[in-house]
Design an enzyme around this catalytic site. Structure first.
Site, PDB file in Angstrom:
ATOM      1  N   SER A  19       0.852  -1.189   0.000  1.00  0.00           N
ATOM      2  CA  SER A  19       0.000   0.000   0.000  1.00  0.00           C
ATOM      3  C   SER A  19       0.882   1.231   0.000  1.00  0.00           C
ATOM      4  O   SER A  19       2.022   1.190   0.467  1.00  0.00           O
ATOM      5  CB  SER A  19      -0.880   0.008   1.254  1.00  0.00           C
ATOM      6  OG  SER A  19      -1.517   1.261   1.420  1.00  0.00           O
ATOM      7  N   TYR A  32      -1.468  -0.630  10.168  1.00  0.00           N
ATOM      8  CA  TYR A  32      -1.636  -0.965   8.754  1.00  0.00           C
ATOM      9  C   TYR A  32      -0.407  -0.517   7.963  1.00  0.00           C
ATOM     10  O   TYR A  32       0.156  -1.279   7.168  1.00  0.00           O
ATOM     11  CB  TYR A  32      -2.905  -0.307   8.206  1.00  0.00           C
ATOM     12  CG  TYR A  32      -3.150  -0.578   6.752  1.00  0.00           C
ATOM     13  CD1 TYR A  32      -3.672  -1.790   6.335  1.00  0.00           C
ATOM     14  CD2 TYR A  32      -2.863   0.380   5.778  1.00  0.00           C
ATOM     15  CE1 TYR A  32      -3.901  -2.051   4.992  1.00  0.00           C
ATOM     16  CE2 TYR A  32      -3.093   0.138   4.439  1.00  0.00           C
ATOM     17  CZ  TYR A  32      -3.611  -1.081   4.052  1.00  0.00           C
ATOM     18  OH  TYR A  32      -3.828  -1.338   2.726  1.00  0.00           O
ATOM     19  N   ALA A  33       0.027   0.727   8.174  1.00  0.00           N
ATOM     20  CA  ALA A  33       1.196   1.245   7.459  1.00  0.00           C
ATOM     21  C   ALA A  33       2.441   0.419   7.771  1.00  0.00           C
ATOM     22  O   ALA A  33       3.236   0.122   6.873  1.00  0.00           O
ATOM     23  CB  ALA A  33       1.417   2.718   7.812  1.00  0.00           C
ATOM     24  N   ALA A  34       2.603   0.031   9.023  1.00  0.00           N
ATOM     25  CA  ALA A  34       3.768  -0.772   9.408  1.00  0.00           C
ATOM     26  C   ALA A  34       3.756  -2.132   8.720  1.00  0.00           C
ATOM     27  O   ALA A  34       4.794  -2.606   8.244  1.00  0.00           O
ATOM     28  CB  ALA A  34       3.813  -0.937  10.925  1.00  0.00           C
ATOM     29  N   LYS A  36       2.316  -2.875   5.883  1.00  0.00           N
ATOM     30  CA  LYS A  36       2.538  -2.701   4.450  1.00  0.00           C
ATOM     31  C   LYS A  36       3.994  -2.350   4.156  1.00  0.00           C
ATOM     32  O   LYS A  36       4.534  -2.741   3.119  1.00  0.00           O
ATOM     33  CB  LYS A  36       1.569  -1.671   3.873  1.00  0.00           C
ATOM     34  CG  LYS A  36       0.118  -2.136   3.944  1.00  0.00           C
ATOM     35  CD  LYS A  36      -0.068  -3.491   3.284  1.00  0.00           C
ATOM     36  CE  LYS A  36      -1.501  -3.958   3.319  1.00  0.00           C
ATOM     37  NZ  LYS A  36      -1.710  -5.203   2.572  1.00  0.00           N
ATOM     38  N   THR A  67     -12.617  -0.453  -3.764  1.00  0.00           N
ATOM     39  CA  THR A  67     -13.035  -1.795  -3.352  1.00  0.00           C
ATOM     40  C   THR A  67     -13.824  -1.665  -2.055  1.00  0.00           C
ATOM     41  O   THR A  67     -13.900  -0.580  -1.466  1.00  0.00           O
ATOM     42  CB  THR A  67     -11.818  -2.709  -3.099  1.00  0.00           C
ATOM     43  OG1 THR A  67     -11.078  -2.206  -1.984  1.00  0.00           O
ATOM     44  CG2 THR A  67     -10.919  -2.805  -4.330  1.00  0.00           C
TER      45      THR A  67
END
Length: 119
Positions: A19, A32-34, A36, A67
């Site tokens: 991402s 989430y960032a970690a 990805k 999505t």
């Protein structure tokens, strides 16, 4: 099986879905960032481990894609302004058509006004 395909065809492909959040910290999306960022690093490490084996590794790093996963933000970012799933599919098609000597470690997908094109 990948090593066999790489040896036979000169090209096998691993595509990992990361991402844009993995390219830089995102407020309210820290975990989430970690994860990805870890996918991007995993892709880079795998590419180094499989160098000269005919296996190519690419991380896809899109921004918001239209999505069900992005339903939470569609009030602020309309679906028609999001990256389309077909854009991601076309990137994979592109990767499948590159030569064995063309390595593409990462593809970043930005929307207008975000990322590199933002002043």
């Amino acid at each position: 099986m990948l090593r066999e395909a790489g040896a036979e065809h000169g090209k096998a492909l691993i595509v990992n879905t990361a991402s844009i959040a993995g390219k830089g910290g995102q407020a309210w999306l820290s975990i989430y960032a970690a994860t990805k960022a870890a996918v991007i690093n995993f892709t880079q490490s795998t590419a180094r481990e499989t160098v000269n084996s005919g296996i190519q590794c690419t991380a896809l790093a899109p921004g918001f894609v239209d999505t069900a996963m992005t339903d939470f933000v569609k009030g602020a970012v309309p679906a028609e302004e999001m990256i389309q799933p077909s854009d991601i599919g076309e990137a994979v098609r592109f990767l499948l058509h590159t030569s064995p000597t063309c390595l593409v470690p990462e593809i970043i997908f930005n929307r207008p006004g975000e990322g590199a094109d933002t002043p």
